[in-house]
Every structure is written in C-alpha cells, then in structure tokens.
Write a protein that holds these residues in place. Structure first.
Motif, PDB file in Angstrom:
ATOM      1  N   ILE A   1      -0.929   2.706 -10.649  1.00 38.54           N
ATOM      2  CA  ILE A   1       0.248   3.179 -10.391  1.00 38.54           C
ATOM      3  C   ILE A   1       1.179   2.407  -9.762  1.00 38.54           C
ATOM      4  O   ILE A   1       2.295   2.347  -9.931  1.00 38.54           O
ATOM      5  N   VAL A   2       0.858   1.552  -8.842  1.00 40.86           N
ATOM      6  CA  VAL A   2       1.615   0.601  -8.000  1.00 40.86           C
ATOM      7  C   VAL A   2       2.288  -0.711  -9.012  1.00 40.86           C
ATOM      8  O   VAL A   2       3.129  -0.855  -8.977  1.00 40.86           O
ATOM      9  N   LEU A   3       1.126  -1.057  -9.868  1.00 40.15           N
ATOM     10  CA  LEU A   3       1.582  -1.904 -10.922  1.00 40.15           C
ATOM     11  C   LEU A   3       2.526  -1.330 -12.100  1.00 40.15           C
ATOM     12  O   LEU A   3       3.520  -1.786 -12.122  1.00 40.15           O
ATOM     13  N   LEU A   4       2.611  -0.030 -12.229  1.00 40.04           N
ATOM     14  CA  LEU A   4       3.389   0.431 -13.104  1.00 40.04           C
ATOM     15  C   LEU A   4       4.728   0.534 -12.421  1.00 40.04           C
ATOM     16  O   LEU A   4       5.805   0.383 -13.147  1.00 40.04           O
ATOM     17  N   LEU A   5       4.660   1.091 -11.396  1.00 42.58           N
ATOM     18  CA  LEU A   5       5.966   1.211 -10.508  1.00 42.58           C
ATOM     19  C   LEU A   5       6.686  -0.148 -10.245  1.00 42.58           C
ATOM     20  O   LEU A   5       7.894  -0.335 -10.123  1.00 42.58           O
ATOM     21  N   GLY A   6       5.633  -1.187 -10.057  1.00 45.72           N
ATOM     22  CA  GLY A   6       6.428  -2.503  -9.857  1.00 45.72           C
ATOM     23  C   GLY A   6       6.947  -3.097 -11.103  1.00 45.72           C
ATOM     24  O   GLY A   6       7.917  -4.064 -10.851  1.00 45.72           O
ATOM     25  N   ALA A   7       6.661  -2.622 -12.442  1.00 39.76           N
ATOM     26  CA  ALA A   7       7.541  -3.055 -13.590  1.00 39.76           C
ATOM     27  C   ALA A   7       8.620  -2.575 -13.663  1.00 39.76           C
ATOM     28  O   ALA A   7       9.327  -3.121 -14.641  1.00 39.76           O
ATOM     29  N   ILE A   8       9.039  -1.604 -13.130  1.00 41.92           N
ATOM     30  CA  ILE A   8      10.334  -1.021 -13.284  1.00 41.92           C
ATOM     31  C   ILE A   8      11.305  -1.863 -12.909  1.00 41.92           C
ATOM     32  O   ILE A   8      12.493  -2.107 -14.003  1.00 41.92           O
TER      33      ILE A   8
ATOM     34  N   ALA B   1       0.083  -4.360  -4.058  1.00 45.77           N
ATOM     35  CA  ALA B   1       1.325  -5.154  -3.653  1.00 45.77           C
ATOM     36  C   ALA B   1       1.292  -6.734  -3.655  1.00 45.77           C
ATOM     37  O   ALA B   1       2.663  -7.129  -4.295  1.00 45.77           O
ATOM     38  N   VAL B   2       0.474  -7.358  -3.368  1.00 47.16           N
ATOM     39  CA  VAL B   2       0.706  -8.773  -3.495  1.00 47.16           C
ATOM     40  C   VAL B   2       0.531  -8.859  -4.788  1.00 47.16           C
ATOM     41  O   VAL B   2       1.266 -10.108  -5.405  1.00 47.16           O
TER      42      VAL B   2
ATOM     43  N   ASN C   1      13.849  -4.918  -6.397  1.00 44.71           N
ATOM     44  CA  ASN C   1      12.457  -5.638  -6.759  1.00 44.71           C
ATOM     45  C   ASN C   1      11.346  -5.751  -5.757  1.00 44.71           C
ATOM     46  O   ASN C   1      10.121  -5.623  -6.037  1.00 44.71           O
ATOM     47  N   LEU C   2      11.665  -5.456  -4.495  1.00 42.46           N
ATOM     48  CA  LEU C   2      10.605  -5.632  -3.495  1.00 42.46           C
ATOM     49  C   LEU C   2      10.492  -4.131  -2.773  1.00 42.46           C
ATOM     50  O   LEU C   2       9.422  -3.912  -1.905  1.00 42.46           O
ATOM     51  N   LEU C   3      11.078  -2.978  -3.272  1.00 44.54           N
ATOM     52  CA  LEU C   3      10.903  -1.723  -2.805  1.00 44.54           C
ATOM     53  C   LEU C   3       9.369  -1.193  -3.023  1.00 44.54           C
ATOM     54  O   LEU C   3       8.630  -0.821  -1.995  1.00 44.54           O
ATOM     55  N   VAL C   4       8.821  -1.342  -4.190  1.00 37.95           N
ATOM     56  CA  VAL C   4       7.433  -0.899  -4.532  1.00 37.95           C
ATOM     57  C   VAL C   4       6.417  -1.651  -3.812  1.00 37.95           C
ATOM     58  O   VAL C   4       5.476  -1.077  -3.104  1.00 37.95           O
ATOM     59  N   PRO C   5       6.573  -3.056  -3.856  1.00 38.93           N
ATOM     60  CA  PRO C   5       5.319  -3.763  -3.274  1.00 38.93           C
ATOM     61  C   PRO C   5       5.375  -3.488  -1.620  1.00 38.93           C
ATOM     62  O   PRO C   5       4.164  -3.418  -1.228  1.00 38.93           O
ATOM     63  N   GLU C   6       6.384  -3.614  -1.282  1.00 42.90           N
ATOM     64  CA  GLU C   6       6.540  -3.675   0.397  1.00 42.90           C
ATOM     65  C   GLU C   6       6.070  -2.094   1.087  1.00 42.90           C
ATOM     66  O   GLU C   6       5.628  -1.918   1.779  1.00 42.90           O
ATOM     67  N   LEU C   7       6.582  -0.922   0.065  1.00 39.85           N
ATOM     68  CA  LEU C   7       6.311   0.158   0.416  1.00 39.85           C
ATOM     69  C   LEU C   7       4.721   0.596   0.111  1.00 39.85           C
ATOM     70  O   LEU C   7       4.189   1.135   0.695  1.00 39.85           O
ATOM     71  N   ALA C   8       4.071  -0.163  -0.900  1.00 35.34           N
ATOM     72  CA  ALA C   8       2.665   0.115  -1.054  1.00 35.34           C
ATOM     73  C   ALA C   8       1.881  -0.715   0.040  1.00 35.34           C
ATOM     74  O   ALA C   8       1.005  -0.329   0.650  1.00 35.34           O
ATOM     75  N   LEU C   9       2.330  -2.022   0.413  1.00 28.67           N
ATOM     76  CA  LEU C   9       1.863  -2.587   1.723  1.00 28.67           C
ATOM     77  C   LEU C   9       1.800  -1.817   3.024  1.00 28.67           C
ATOM     78  O   LEU C   9       0.969  -1.723   3.672  1.00 28.67           O
ATOM     79  N   ILE C  10       2.971  -1.150   3.184  1.00 32.03           N
ATOM     80  CA  ILE C  10       3.086  -0.313   4.575  1.00 32.03           C
ATOM     81  C   ILE C  10       2.229   0.846   4.333  1.00 32.03           C
ATOM     82  O   ILE C  10       1.586   0.990   5.412  1.00 32.03           O
ATOM     83  N   VAL C  11       2.136   1.679   3.265  1.00 33.42           N
ATOM     84  CA  VAL C  11       1.397   2.886   3.321  1.00 33.42           C
ATOM     85  C   VAL C  11      -0.096   2.333   3.290  1.00 33.42           C
ATOM     86  O   VAL C  11      -0.928   2.979   3.912  1.00 33.42           O
ATOM     87  N   GLY C  12      -0.634   1.166   2.727  1.00 33.25           N
ATOM     88  CA  GLY C  12      -1.708   0.633   2.627  1.00 33.25           C
ATOM     89  C   GLY C  12      -2.097   0.268   4.400  1.00 33.25           C
ATOM     90  O   GLY C  12      -3.393   0.580   4.561  1.00 33.25           O
ATOM     91  N   LEU C  13      -1.122  -0.352   5.170  1.00 31.80           N
ATOM     92  CA  LEU C  13      -1.362  -0.643   6.568  1.00 31.80           C
ATOM     93  C   LEU C  13      -1.852   0.569   7.195  1.00 31.80           C
ATOM     94  O   LEU C  13      -2.522   0.862   8.166  1.00 31.80           O
ATOM     95  N   ILE C  14      -1.054   1.669   6.922  1.00 34.59           N
ATOM     96  CA  ILE C  14      -1.038   3.170   7.617  1.00 34.59           C
ATOM     97  C   ILE C  14      -2.295   3.654   7.287  1.00 34.59           C
ATOM     98  O   ILE C  14      -3.222   4.278   8.269  1.00 34.59           O
ATOM     99  N   LEU C  15      -2.694   3.503   6.103  1.00 31.07           N
ATOM    100  CA  LEU C  15      -3.973   4.201   5.678  1.00 31.07           C
ATOM    101  C   LEU C  15      -5.028   3.189   6.147  1.00 31.07           C
ATOM    102  O   LEU C  15      -6.238   3.863   6.622  1.00 31.07           O
ATOM    103  N   LEU C  16      -5.010   2.018   6.282  1.00 25.28           N
ATOM    104  CA  LEU C  16      -6.231   1.258   7.205  1.00 25.28           C
ATOM    105  C   LEU C  16      -6.307   1.596   8.465  1.00 25.28           C
ATOM    106  O   LEU C  16      -7.557   1.774   9.059  1.00 25.28           O
TER     107      LEU C  16
END
Length: 137
Positions: free
Chosen positions: A41-48, A100-101, A116-131
């Motif tokens: 899902i992150v990859l698909l959203l990053g392709a938009i 995200a990377v 361009n950076l919205l999806v990857p940075e949002l995924a990174l932030i959500v990942g840090l919160i879940l971690l």
C-alpha cells in the motif's frame, strides 16, 4: 533528494536494529500477510505523485502488485490453517519504514516538493510511532 534519502535510511536502520534486538518468536503467516499488504500500500501510494514518469511508477506498481498478491495469499492460507491472528506492531513499523526508504529511493529523480515526499515521510512517522507504541505498555 539524496539528503532526505540518507536521513530516512539512517532513521530506518536505527529503528530496525532497535526493533530486532533480542527477538525470538515464531513465524506467523497472518502477520507476514499484513506486513506485505501494508508495504504494498505504501508503494502504491508512493507511485501516485510520479505517475507521469513511466519507469518509476511502473516499478513501484509492479513490486506492489506482487507483494499485495503474496500478502493476500498468506492471509487466506492463515485463515484456512487457523493460525494465530496476532499482528506484531514492530514488524509492521519496520515494514513501513523500509517501504518509505524504497519509495524515496525510487522517486529520487523527481522534484523535491511536498507532494512527492508526503507518503514516504508519513509512512516513516507512522512506523516510528508504531515502533515506540508497544514499548510504552
């Protein structure tokens, strides 16, 4: 864009090392399926944002398609096999950060703007919160 990629790689690497430190648990098809689907899902959203660049968007969509099919197959097999249906938030967090990377790497030739950076940075932030979230309990 390379600076953002390097920063994301450093953050994801530190989080992966911290997340996998002293870990010993059994493999779960359900957890793996959820992780594959989240990654895709992150990859698909990053392709938009880069849909006009055929090379970049096609690679992202191809890999995401393979991962989502494998994830759905794993989820179906885990339901049929009646395996444990527990989601490990650390695995999901690490998958989001790695995705995200990957997205930042694939779109590094695109312009440096917020869309361009919205999806990857949002995924990174959500990942840090879940971690961090499971460690608070």
């Amino acid at each position: 864009m390379w600076v953002i990629l390097i920063i994301n790689v450093i953050i994801a690497s530190i989080a992966i090392i911290a997340g996998f430190n002293n870990r010993a648990e059994a493999f779960s098809l359900f957890n793996a399926g959820v992780v594959f689907v989240a990654f895709s899902i992150v990859l698909l959203l990053g392709a938009i944002p880069v849909y006009r660049n055929f090379d970049t968007s096609s690679v992202l969509m191809f890999v995401a398609g393979i991962l989502i099919v494998l994830g759905i197959i794993m989820l179906i097999v885990s339901v049929i096999a009646r395996s444990t249906r527990k989601i490990n938030l650390q695995d999901l967090a690490i998958a989001l950060m790695v995705a995200a990377v990957c997205v930042v790497y694939f779109i590094h030739n695109a312009s440096l703007n917020f869309a361009n950076l919205l999806v990857p940075e949002l995924a990174l932030i959500v990942g840090l919160i879940l971690l961090v979230y499971p460690k608070q309990k």
